[in-house]
Design a protein around this motif. Structure first.
Motif, short mmCIF file in Angstrom:
data_model
loop_
_atom_site.label_atom_id
_atom_site.label_comp_id
_atom_site.label_asym_id
_atom_site.label_seq_id
_atom_site.Cartn_x
_atom_site.Cartn_y
_atom_site.Cartn_z
N ASP A 60 0.64 10.44 -9.64
CA ASP A 60 -0.60 10.14 -10.39
C ASP A 60 -0.31 9.66 -11.81
O ASP A 60 -0.95 8.73 -12.29
CB ASP A 60 -1.52 11.36 -10.44
N GLN A 61 0.64 10.30 -12.49
CA GLN A 61 0.95 9.93 -13.86
C GLN A 61 1.49 8.50 -13.94
O GLN A 61 1.10 7.74 -14.83
CB GLN A 61 1.95 10.91 -14.48
N ALA A 62 2.34 8.12 -13.02
CA ALA A 62 2.88 6.76 -13.01
C ALA A 62 1.77 5.74 -12.78
O ALA A 62 1.73 4.70 -13.43
CB ALA A 62 3.95 6.63 -11.93
N ARG A 63 0.86 6.04 -11.86
CA ARG A 63 -0.26 5.11 -11.61
C ARG A 63 -1.16 5.00 -12.82
O ARG A 63 -1.59 3.91 -13.19
CB ARG A 63 -1.06 5.56 -10.38
N LYS A 64 -1.46 6.12 -13.46
CA LYS A 64 -2.38 6.10 -14.61
C LYS A 64 -1.75 5.41 -15.82
O LYS A 64 -2.40 4.64 -16.51
CB LYS A 64 -2.81 7.51 -14.96
N SER A 65 -0.46 5.67 -16.06
CA SER A 65 0.18 5.08 -17.25
C SER A 65 0.42 3.57 -17.10
O SER A 65 0.51 2.86 -18.08
CB SER A 65 1.49 5.80 -17.57
N ALA A 66 0.53 3.11 -15.86
CA ALA A 66 0.81 1.69 -15.63
C ALA A 66 -0.40 0.96 -15.03
O ALA A 66 -0.25 -0.09 -14.43
CB ALA A 66 2.02 1.56 -14.71
N ARG A 67 -1.59 1.47 -15.22
CA ARG A 67 -2.80 0.92 -14.60
C ARG A 67 -2.93 -0.59 -14.77
O ARG A 67 -3.24 -1.31 -13.83
CB ARG A 67 -4.05 1.61 -15.15
N GLU A 68 -2.71 -1.09 -15.96
CA GLU A 68 -2.87 -2.52 -16.23
C GLU A 68 -1.76 -3.37 -15.62
O GLU A 68 -1.86 -4.58 -15.59
CB GLU A 68 -2.96 -2.78 -17.73
N ARG A 69 -0.70 -2.72 -15.15
CA ARG A 69 0.45 -3.44 -14.61
C ARG A 69 0.58 -3.30 -13.11
O ARG A 69 1.52 -3.83 -12.53
CB ARG A 69 1.73 -2.90 -15.26
N ILE A 70 -0.33 -2.54 -12.47
CA ILE A 70 -0.19 -2.28 -11.04
C ILE A 70 -1.35 -2.87 -10.26
O ILE A 70 -2.52 -2.67 -10.57
CB ILE A 70 -0.15 -0.76 -10.76
N LEU B 288 0.81 -1.22 0.00
CA LEU B 288 0.00 0.00 0.00
C LEU B 288 0.85 1.27 0.00
O LEU B 288 0.61 2.16 -0.81
CB LEU B 288 -0.95 0.00 1.21
N GLN B 289 1.81 1.39 0.89
CA GLN B 289 2.59 2.62 0.99
C GLN B 289 3.39 2.90 -0.28
O GLN B 289 3.55 4.05 -0.68
CB GLN B 289 3.50 2.60 2.22
N VAL B 290 3.88 1.87 -0.94
CA VAL B 290 4.61 2.05 -2.20
C VAL B 290 3.65 2.53 -3.27
O VAL B 290 3.95 3.48 -4.02
CB VAL B 290 5.32 0.74 -2.62
N PHE B 291 2.48 1.92 -3.36
CA PHE B 291 1.48 2.34 -4.34
C PHE B 291 1.08 3.80 -4.12
O PHE B 291 1.03 4.59 -5.06
CB PHE B 291 0.25 1.43 -4.27
N LEU B 292 0.82 4.16 -2.87
CA LEU B 292 0.42 5.54 -2.57
C LEU B 292 1.55 6.53 -2.85
O LEU B 292 1.29 7.70 -3.14
CB LEU B 292 -0.03 5.65 -1.11
#
Length: 179
Positions: A49-59, A41-45
């Motif tokens: 935002d851009q990293a989370r959105k661009s890698a959505r299918e991989r995270i 959780l802490q790593v994900f948070l």
């Protein structure tokens, strides 16, 4: 074997056993490589935002029983998998999180159970909306190899997975596939 499963652990879904496409990672550096990663959780948070959105299918994100579900509710559209940990058989907080993800927050991605997934818990997890299981318990592995998921055919409480009502009582429900 690829993926995150350790020796003796296999990934099971209601469609049967399959190869695990996901790897448990401890840091965001894993995202530099190819593949799909389940982050704490802490790593994900900590990702922007851009990293989370661009890698959505991989995270994916791993929530421990003490982690608050509310911390990811606004970010569910940036996740394709939520793994819920069951570190001990007597800690059921992840059951509630799985049900809330499906019923209250309408999460459409995969909900995975990891850790101590036991024989008597599997039918309840399925009814709550879990659809992937990292299974290491030898008794459960054997039963799943035999095509047996267990559970009682009649129950009283409703669940995320809708079941037909019994013939005479509106409150008596039957598990799908039972007469």
């Amino acid at each position: 074997m690829t993926g995150s499963t350790t020796a003796g652990t296999r990934l099971w879904t209601p469609d049967g056993f399959r190869e695990d496409e996901w790897t448990h990672a401890e840091s965001a550096e894993a995202l530099a490589g190819n593949g799909r990663f389940i982050l704490p959780l802490q790593v994900f948070l900590g990702l922007d935002d851009q990293a989370r959105k661009s890698a959505r299918e991989r995270i994916g994100v791993l929530l421990q029983p003490g982690d608050e579900l509310d911390k990811i509710v606004g970010l569910l559209d940036q996740l394709s998998l939520v793994a819920l940990a069951f570190p001990a058989f007597n800690d059921g907080r992840s059951f509630s999180k799985g049900e809330l993800l499906r019923a209250r927050h309408n999460f459409k991605g995969a909900v995975r159970a990891t850790g101590q997934v036991l024989v008597d818990q599997l039918p309840h997890m399925l009814r709550l909306g879990f659809d992937e299981f990292e299974v290491s318990n030898p008794v459960l592995l054997k039963r799943l190899e035999e095509g047996r998921t267990g559970g009682l055919p009649v129950y009283y409480q409703p669940a995320v997975e809708a079941e037909p009502k019994g013939p005479k009582y509106s409150w008596r429900r039957k598990r799908a596939g039972t007469e």
